[in-house]
Design an enzyme around this catalytic site. Sequence first.
Site, mmCIF file in Angstrom:
data_model
loop_
_atom_site.group_PDB
_atom_site.id
_atom_site.type_symbol
_atom_site.label_atom_id
_atom_site.label_comp_id
_atom_site.label_asym_id
_atom_site.label_seq_id
_atom_site.Cartn_x
_atom_site.Cartn_y
_atom_site.Cartn_z
ATOM 1 N N TYR A 73 18.943 9.871 -0.614
ATOM 2 C CA TYR A 73 18.818 10.713 0.575
ATOM 3 C C TYR A 73 17.404 11.282 0.685
ATOM 4 O O TYR A 73 16.871 11.433 1.780
ATOM 5 C CB TYR A 73 19.845 11.853 0.531
ATOM 6 C CG TYR A 73 19.903 12.620 1.841
ATOM 7 C CD1 TYR A 73 20.637 12.121 2.912
ATOM 8 C CD2 TYR A 73 19.192 13.807 2.001
ATOM 9 C CE1 TYR A 73 20.670 12.804 4.119
ATOM 10 C CE2 TYR A 73 19.224 14.501 3.208
ATOM 11 C CZ TYR A 73 19.970 13.991 4.263
ATOM 12 O OH TYR A 73 19.997 14.656 5.458
ATOM 13 N N PHE A 125 5.655 3.400 30.364
ATOM 14 C CA PHE A 125 6.823 2.699 29.852
ATOM 15 C C PHE A 125 8.018 3.649 30.003
ATOM 16 O O PHE A 125 7.874 4.865 29.855
ATOM 17 C CB PHE A 125 6.663 2.236 28.396
ATOM 18 C CG PHE A 125 7.873 1.446 27.981
ATOM 19 C CD1 PHE A 125 8.079 0.174 28.478
ATOM 20 C CD2 PHE A 125 8.849 2.003 27.167
ATOM 21 C CE1 PHE A 125 9.234 -0.543 28.163
ATOM 22 C CE2 PHE A 125 9.998 1.295 26.847
ATOM 23 C CZ PHE A 125 10.191 0.015 27.346
ATOM 24 N N THR A 126 9.188 3.072 30.283
ATOM 25 C CA THR A 126 10.362 3.882 30.659
ATOM 26 C C THR A 126 10.647 5.043 29.698
ATOM 27 O O THR A 126 10.687 6.200 30.110
ATOM 28 C CB THR A 126 11.613 2.981 30.757
ATOM 29 O OG1 THR A 126 11.710 2.216 29.551
ATOM 30 C CG2 THR A 126 11.526 2.045 31.941
ATOM 31 N N ASP A 216 0.409 4.084 21.879
ATOM 32 C CA ASP A 216 1.719 3.476 21.754
ATOM 33 C C ASP A 216 1.415 2.132 21.102
ATOM 34 O O ASP A 216 0.982 1.187 21.754
ATOM 35 C CB ASP A 216 2.388 3.294 23.118
ATOM 36 C CG ASP A 216 3.733 2.583 23.007
ATOM 37 O OD1 ASP A 216 3.984 1.952 21.963
ATOM 38 O OD2 ASP A 216 4.516 2.644 23.966
ATOM 39 N N LYS A 259 9.187 -4.354 17.341
ATOM 40 C CA LYS A 259 8.369 -5.417 17.935
ATOM 41 C C LYS A 259 7.402 -5.957 16.876
ATOM 42 O O LYS A 259 7.788 -6.759 16.050
ATOM 43 C CB LYS A 259 7.603 -4.898 19.162
ATOM 44 C CG LYS A 259 8.484 -4.718 20.397
ATOM 45 C CD LYS A 259 9.188 -3.400 20.422
ATOM 46 C CE LYS A 259 9.833 -3.051 21.716
ATOM 47 N NZ LYS A 259 10.642 -1.827 21.608
ATOM 48 N N ARG A 383 12.693 -6.957 36.214
ATOM 49 C CA ARG A 383 11.786 -5.809 36.182
ATOM 50 C C ARG A 383 11.229 -5.684 37.596
ATOM 51 O O ARG A 383 10.138 -6.135 37.899
ATOM 52 C CB ARG A 383 10.670 -6.019 35.161
ATOM 53 C CG ARG A 383 11.092 -5.766 33.727
ATOM 54 C CD ARG A 383 11.057 -4.302 33.367
ATOM 55 N NE ARG A 383 12.358 -3.712 33.127
ATOM 56 C CZ ARG A 383 12.676 -2.960 32.089
ATOM 57 N NH1 ARG A 383 11.808 -2.727 31.139
ATOM 58 N NH2 ARG A 383 13.864 -2.388 31.999
ATOM 59 N N PHE A 450 19.677 -0.342 36.164
ATOM 60 C CA PHE A 450 19.552 -1.773 35.830
ATOM 61 C C PHE A 450 20.461 -2.205 34.692
ATOM 62 O O PHE A 450 20.884 -3.348 34.617
ATOM 63 C CB PHE A 450 18.089 -2.135 35.521
ATOM 64 C CG PHE A 450 17.459 -1.314 34.422
ATOM 65 C CD1 PHE A 450 16.861 -0.099 34.703
ATOM 66 C CD2 PHE A 450 17.471 -1.761 33.116
ATOM 67 C CE1 PHE A 450 16.277 0.662 33.695
ATOM 68 C CE2 PHE A 450 16.891 -1.013 32.098
ATOM 69 C CZ PHE A 450 16.298 0.211 32.393
HETATM 70 N N1 F0G Z 1 6.860 1.519 24.028
HETATM 71 C C1 F0G Z 1 6.852 0.267 24.520
HETATM 72 C C2 F0G Z 1 5.580 -0.289 25.090
HETATM 73 C C3 F0G Z 1 8.031 -0.499 24.502
HETATM 74 O O1 F0G Z 1 8.006 -1.732 24.990
HETATM 75 C C4 F0G Z 1 9.218 0.072 23.970
HETATM 76 C C5 F0G Z 1 10.465 -0.696 23.963
HETATM 77 C C6 F0G Z 1 9.159 1.377 23.453
HETATM 78 C C7 F0G Z 1 7.959 2.057 23.503
HETATM 79 C C8 F0G Z 1 10.371 2.056 22.882
HETATM 80 O O2 F0G Z 1 10.666 1.575 21.622
HETATM 81 O O3 F0G Z 1 12.915 0.531 21.898
HETATM 82 O O4 F0G Z 1 12.017 1.129 19.634
HETATM 83 O O5 F0G Z 1 12.724 2.907 21.187
HETATM 84 N N2 F0G Z 1 10.621 -1.747 24.659
HETATM 85 C C9 F0G Z 1 11.798 -2.614 24.687
HETATM 86 C C10 F0G Z 1 11.591 -3.726 25.701
HETATM 87 C C11 F0G Z 1 13.086 -1.899 24.838
HETATM 88 O O6 F0G Z 1 12.527 -4.516 25.888
HETATM 89 O O7 F0G Z 1 10.514 -3.814 26.303
HETATM 90 P P1 F0G Z 1 12.170 1.540 21.070
#
Ligand code: F0G
Length: 465
Positions: A73, A125-126, A216, A259, A383, A450
């Site tokens: 832990y 990014f979302t 990022d 990634k 997208r 989406f």
């Molecule tokens: N920043 C970027 C540029 C991303 O593409 C993603 C995730 C995140 C942050 C968030 O990271 O998923 O580990 O919490 N992108 C995925 C995609 C979901 O399909 O483009 P995460």
Amino acid sequence: MTKRRTAEPYKIKAVEPLNILSHEERKQALEKAGYNTFLLDSQDVYIDLLTDSGTSAMSDQQWGSLMVGDEAYAGSKSWYRLQEAVREVYGYKYVLPTHQGRGAENLLSQLKVKDGDYVPGNMYFTTTRAHQELNGGTFVDVIIDEAHDPNAELDFKGNVDLNKLQNLIMEVGAERIPFVCLAVTVNMAGGQPVSMANMREVYELCQEHGIDVMYDATRCVENAYFIKEREPGYQNTPIKDILKEMFAYSDGCTMSGKKDALVNIGGFLAMNDEELYTRSRELVVVYEGMPTYGGMAGRDMEAMAQGIYESVDDHYIEHRIQQVRYLGDQLIEAGIPMVRPIGGHAIFLDARAFLDHLDQDQFPAQALAAALYLDSGVRAMERGIVSAGRNKETGEHNKPKLEMVRLTIPRRVYTNNHMDVVADSVIELYQKRHQIKGLQMDYEPPTLRFFNARFSPKEVALLEN
Ligand code: F0G
């Protein structure tokens, strides 16, 4: 002599058989999924290009490292291994593990963004933007204008427009800007890279004003490869050294290990500032876990440490980028409209140009992604107008300039033969594009629509034979 060909820098030790459905079975699966590729079952998909996130194939070394994961832990050996890997490859002093990228984004935004702040970034990014906004911040896009034009051919289409950044600083004042969020590469622009020169300039400008630069770093290794390939002076520099220099022009980063770190789950927040680190340690226990596991199992940290080292292998990253390009070049050759130049992780088809007989409110990208699945069992992602949601004030659809289908290539998973199958399908669909019909939305969730929205063809069938 023509250029000598290269092949995957790995060989296959375990295989995962793929299901190949008939056209009729795919038709049924698509109807069941409401013409939304997010709602398809993975067992009904032949080649899955929905995302490159958490879909990488791990190496034998990584699978082996799962066995030696230390599940303590507190004070896990695997944590120290991960910390060492991040320090060595990324060069930051302090590291906090998180369950994935958005876990790190949450911590960073909570710690630094206050009501009324502005957070400049090179396209949103979302999840990143969502955390900034949840903490009262406003995202400001400072990417160069060309990034929004699918046809603008630039080496570094992810660059920050320094004038836009400078103007924002003048307008709102440096004290209202907690940090600049610099994505390397830029996902939503098509996986486009940022040049080393631009990183340096952004950092210098921010230093003058006492503003932090937080990367990022999700696809940072892919960005490093483009620098090696395109920026004068780096052709003979190892990827590892390019990365080190990139990170030297920043104060910290958020990272989705799913990634470029070649794992299925995990992430981290890293920084050089001791005070920010202390506050992050205090907050990580609330949302993620102890600072020595942060939402990850010991074995996951072990696998990520190993993945980080593997990701900076020059042969690995060269093949990675070349595989995406291998697919993209075939499509360009066939005249398929798409975002150019080809980015690091995906091909972005320009669905508006592809299906120019459809209006945007007939959901061309959604229809194209559905037609691609129907044609060949290849799963891609919308997208465009569906992802962009509705305007909060007017209730109208947001109509983004880029209406795209993303074909995202997982790392080390598919061979170039799979890319050929994808190319053949896209090219054939393009030849019969006028047979692809628009969609109507039958069910619309109020947020992030989406993921769960359901559609049906406006006419009898999506694709007439
Ligand atoms: N920043 C970027 C540029 C991303 O593409 C993603 C995730 C995140 C942050 C968030 O990271 O998923 O580990 O919490 N992108 C995925 C995609 C979901 O399909 O483009 P995460």
